[in-house]
Design a protein around this motif. Sequence first.
Motif, PDB file in Angstrom:
ATOM      1  N   ALA A 166     -23.108   4.242  28.314  1.00  0.00           N
ATOM      2  CA  ALA A 166     -21.953   3.442  27.908  1.00  0.00           C
ATOM      3  C   ALA A 166     -21.841   3.436  26.392  1.00  0.00           C
ATOM      4  CB  ALA A 166     -22.099   2.014  28.441  1.00  0.00           C
ATOM      5  N   ARG A 167     -20.626   3.267  25.924  1.00  0.00           N
ATOM      6  CA  ARG A 167     -20.382   3.081  24.493  1.00  0.00           C
ATOM      7  C   ARG A 167     -19.049   2.387  24.321  1.00  0.00           C
ATOM      8  NH1 ARG A 167     -16.357   6.044  22.699  1.00  0.00           N
ATOM      9  NH2 ARG A 167     -15.944   8.049  23.661  1.00  0.00           N
ATOM     10  N   ASP A 168     -18.875   1.749  23.169  1.00  0.00           N
ATOM     11  CA  ASP A 168     -17.608   1.095  22.843  1.00  0.00           C
ATOM     12  C   ASP A 168     -17.415   1.182  21.339  1.00  0.00           C
ATOM     13  OD1 ASP A 168     -15.269  -0.352  22.881  1.00  0.00           O
ATOM     14  OD2 ASP A 168     -16.114  -2.114  23.848  1.00  0.00           O
ATOM     15  N   ASP A 169     -16.213   1.502  20.918  1.00  0.00           N
ATOM     16  CA  ASP A 169     -15.940   1.648  19.489  1.00  0.00           C
ATOM     17  C   ASP A 169     -15.630   0.323  18.806  1.00  0.00           C
ATOM     18  OD1 ASP A 169     -13.466   1.285  20.663  1.00  0.00           O
ATOM     19  OD2 ASP A 169     -12.523   3.000  19.685  1.00  0.00           O
ATOM     20  N   SER A 177     -19.544  -6.348  26.497  1.00  0.00           N
ATOM     21  CA  SER A 177     -19.820  -5.286  27.464  1.00  0.00           C
ATOM     22  C   SER A 177     -19.292  -3.959  26.938  1.00  0.00           C
ATOM     23  CB  SER A 177     -19.167  -5.606  28.806  1.00  0.00           C
ATOM     24  OG  SER A 177     -19.727  -6.769  29.362  1.00  0.00           O
ATOM     25  N   LYS A 178     -19.885  -2.870  27.428  1.00  0.00           N
ATOM     26  CA  LYS A 178     -19.458  -1.528  27.034  1.00  0.00           C
ATOM     27  C   LYS A 178     -19.025  -0.765  28.281  1.00  0.00           C
ATOM     28  CE  LYS A 178     -22.797  -1.268  23.240  1.00  0.00           C
ATOM     29  NZ  LYS A 178     -22.066  -1.054  22.024  1.00  0.00           N
ATOM     30  N   PRO A 179     -17.908  -0.043  28.210  1.00  0.00           N
ATOM     31  CA  PRO A 179     -17.493   0.752  29.378  1.00  0.00           C
ATOM     32  C   PRO A 179     -18.432   1.945  29.586  1.00  0.00           C
ATOM     33  CG  PRO A 179     -15.973   1.101  27.549  1.00  0.00           C
ATOM     34  CD  PRO A 179     -16.936   0.049  27.114  1.00  0.00           C
ATOM     35  N   THR A 180     -18.721   2.232  30.858  1.00  0.00           N
ATOM     36  CA  THR A 180     -19.557   3.395  31.157  1.00  0.00           C
ATOM     37  C   THR A 180     -18.736   4.659  30.942  1.00  0.00           C
ATOM     38  OG1 THR A 180     -19.030   3.236  33.507  1.00  0.00           O
ATOM     39  CG2 THR A 180     -21.067   2.162  32.763  1.00  0.00           C
ATOM     40  N   ARG A 181     -19.439   5.744  30.677  1.00  0.00           N
ATOM     41  CA  ARG A 181     -18.819   7.034  30.354  1.00  0.00           C
ATOM     42  C   ARG A 181     -19.478   8.143  31.166  1.00  0.00           C
ATOM     43  NH1 ARG A 181     -14.699   5.866  26.473  1.00  0.00           N
ATOM     44  NH2 ARG A 181     -15.371   3.948  25.463  1.00  0.00           N
TER      45      ARG A 181
END
Length: 184
Positions: free
Chosen positions: A13-16, A21-25
């Motif tokens: 996961a990452r978020d800019d 929370s961070k969205p999964t990728r």
Amino acid sequence: MTETSSGRVVAVARDDTHRFSKPTRESITLVAGQGVEGDAHAGATVKHRSRVVRDPGAPNLRQVHLMHEELFADLAERGHGVEPGALGENITTAGIDLLGLPRGTRLAIGDDAVIELTGLRNPCSQINGLSKGLMKELVHVDDQGATVRLAGVMSVVIAGGEVRPGDGIRVILPAGAAQALQAV
């Protein structure tokens, strides 16, 4: 250094932006000395808001956050539904006792990436926004009076590379006397 056990990546996961929370990728890219490419917490110096206020030039020991999937099952039994990325982690693992590893342990992930553990995550009360009472499950005092932190481990990137769900993880213990992970 000694290679010991192995595990696998469950999710990434990452978020800019600075959200809890961070969205999964499908994949993330780790960059040596920086962290997760495109993540709000990437950088050589601290990026967590509270730490920037204290010392904006301090080294970023929290470039990549890892949590073990096994914790999610334990939390579900206590009424807290938690999915990968929900607690802000970049990599969700399986098959590795992350919290029991010593400081300086390296994790070789996939074909190229290598990270080094710097400490335990010291979470904030925003966790209760995800599920009421969750903070008490993740940080508490045990019967001997010691603070127990279960919200994952933090690390820095030694060698970059792409990381995907299903990638293997090799645990490489540091040489010398083991030093327990402390909150960072």
